[in-house]
Design an enzyme around this catalytic site. Structure first.
Site, PDB file in Angstrom:
ATOM      1  N   ASP A 127       0.749  -1.090  -0.118  1.00 12.28           N
ATOM      2  CA  ASP A 127      -0.101   0.024  -0.095  1.00 12.28           C
ATOM      3  C   ASP A 127       0.946   1.181  -0.084  1.00 12.28           C
ATOM      4  O   ASP A 127       2.319   1.176   0.281  1.00 12.28           O
ATOM      5  CB  ASP A 127      -0.859   0.119   1.274  1.00 12.28           C
ATOM      6  CG  ASP A 127      -2.124   0.915   1.123  1.00 12.28           C
ATOM      7  OD1 ASP A 127      -2.060   1.682  -0.022  1.00 12.28           O
ATOM      8  OD2 ASP A 127      -2.742   1.028   2.193  1.00 12.28           O
ATOM      9  N   ASP A 129       0.133   4.758   0.857  1.00 16.95           N
ATOM     10  CA  ASP A 129       0.232   6.008   2.103  1.00 16.95           C
ATOM     11  C   ASP A 129       0.305   5.115   3.255  1.00 16.95           C
ATOM     12  O   ASP A 129      -0.404   4.213   3.641  1.00 16.95           O
ATOM     13  CB  ASP A 129      -1.107   6.665   2.042  1.00 16.95           C
ATOM     14  CG  ASP A 129      -1.148   7.757   3.038  1.00 16.95           C
ATOM     15  OD1 ASP A 129      -0.229   8.631   3.141  1.00 16.95           O
ATOM     16  OD2 ASP A 129      -2.204   7.646   3.945  1.00 16.95           O
TER      17      ASP A 129
END
Length: 363
Positions: A127, A129
């Protein structure tokens, strides 16, 4: 003068050896790494490992490459000698200048074991962020620009100049309505929370047009402006971890609902370390459902050419955890930078490990 010849020279000579190379780094295009001793060491480390890989590939080719075995042995020995002597030189300069090195040339090459990964893992999916970068703050600031312009216009147009102005709150509104969602879904969720309905519009609507697409395009323009002016930083531990994956020969992909993921990776310096990308643009083209659906993770695995059960996923949200489970990911690691008890409790829910930073995985 080569690094080997300079090892026994005085301190002034060793500095004279390094300074020209630092100047070459200083001449790199804007946005590249700062010209420091550690950056110089990282360049040398990559160069030596690339040369070692090339010689190993030649050796595997055997007689088909018509490369004399004695020459190959001689080159390998010379390369190893040069690596050892260059490492001594750089370590000496580091001590003299009292500059710590994260990319020490004398450190062993990263492996699955030193990266905290089981031998079954063949690739990694991250992922963006919260795992690799702190880009949520930039996204929230860009949404604030787009929504506050709209809200101010509506107050002005209706004559409610003295009515309380409720601006977009980047700390609450962003995480409640937009974080982790595709842009259009986020726009509609926030507008609904304020009792505002706008037409969907078209993809080419000018930024700021009072349509869902117009607001999304305004946010996109604001984000690119913020990235140009302020950039976005990768977490230092994440940068080191991705560099370790490259050394270990493990490909990686990044998954994010943002259509600007490529720009964020470029500004943060992570782009050269990423092999595949599943962003908002890919999701639209391939009609991927957002997390907690497994679609983005499965799309990343397809791009890497690896089965999900032989992939390690690095997530930071509950939706990400649910998506990894649904995709039957082999190893699931959660990054909880708050160090909260809630993050630790995920271990009981099928998560293999919870860490506060990727550097803590490295031996």
């Amino acid at each position: 003068m080569t690094p080997v010849a300079a090892v026994s020279e005085p301190r002034a000579t060793t500095r004279a050896l390094v300074r020209p190379r630092l100047q070459l780094l200083a001449d790199e295009p804007a946005g590249g790494p700062a010209p420091t001793l550690d950056v110089l060491t990282a360049h040398w480390r990559l160069a030596f490992m690339s040369a070692q890989d090339a010689l190993a590939a030649i050796a595997r080719g055997g007689s088909s490459l018509r490369f004399p075995a004695h020459e190959l042995r001689e080159l390998s020995a010379r390369l190893e000698h040069e690596r050892i002597e260059t490492a001594k030189l750089l370590d000496e300069i580091s001590r003299e200048e009292r500059v710590p090195l994260q990319h020490r040339l004398s450190a062993p090459r990263a492996t699955k074991k030193t990266l905290g990964l089981p031998d079954t893992v063949q690739a990694c999916v991250f992922d963006l962020d919260g795992v690799l970068t702190a880009s949520a703050d930039v996204h929230a600031a860009a949404w604030q620009v787009a929504f506050d312009e709209l809200l101010a216009r509506r107050v002005e147009r209706t004559g409610e100049r003295f009515a309380p102005f409720m601006p977009f709150d980047p700390r609450t509104d962003y995480y409640r309505h937009l974080h982790g969602r595709p842009r259009l879904d986020g726009v509609q969720a926030f507008l609904a929370s304020r009792g505002i309905r706008l037409p969907t519009g078209r993809t080419g609507d000018a930024p700021g047009t009072e349509t869902v697409y117009g607001l999304a395009n305004r946010k996109n323009a604001a984000l690119l402006d913020l990235l140009d002016r302020h950039g976005v930083a990768a977490f230092s531990g994440s940068l080191l971890y991705l560099e370790g994956l490259r050394e270990a020969g493990l490909p990686c992909a990044v998954v994010s609902p943002s259509a600007n993921t490529a720009a964020i990776l470029e500004r943060s310096g992570l782009a050269p370390l990423v092999n595949a990308l599943v962003d908002g643009n890919v999701a639209r083209r391939e009609r991927c459902r957002p997390k907690p659906a497994p679609d983005p993770l499965l799309a990343a695995c397809r791009r890497l050419g690896v089965e999900p059960e032989r992939t390690a996923a690095f997530e930071t949200t509950l939706d990400g955890v649910a998506a990894a489970r649904a995709a039957a990911i082999g190893v699931l690691i959660v990054v909880d930078r708050t160090g909260s008890s809630a993050g630790a409790a995920l271990v009981d829910q099928g998560v293999d490990r919870v860490v506060t930073d990727l550097s803590s995985l490295m031996a």
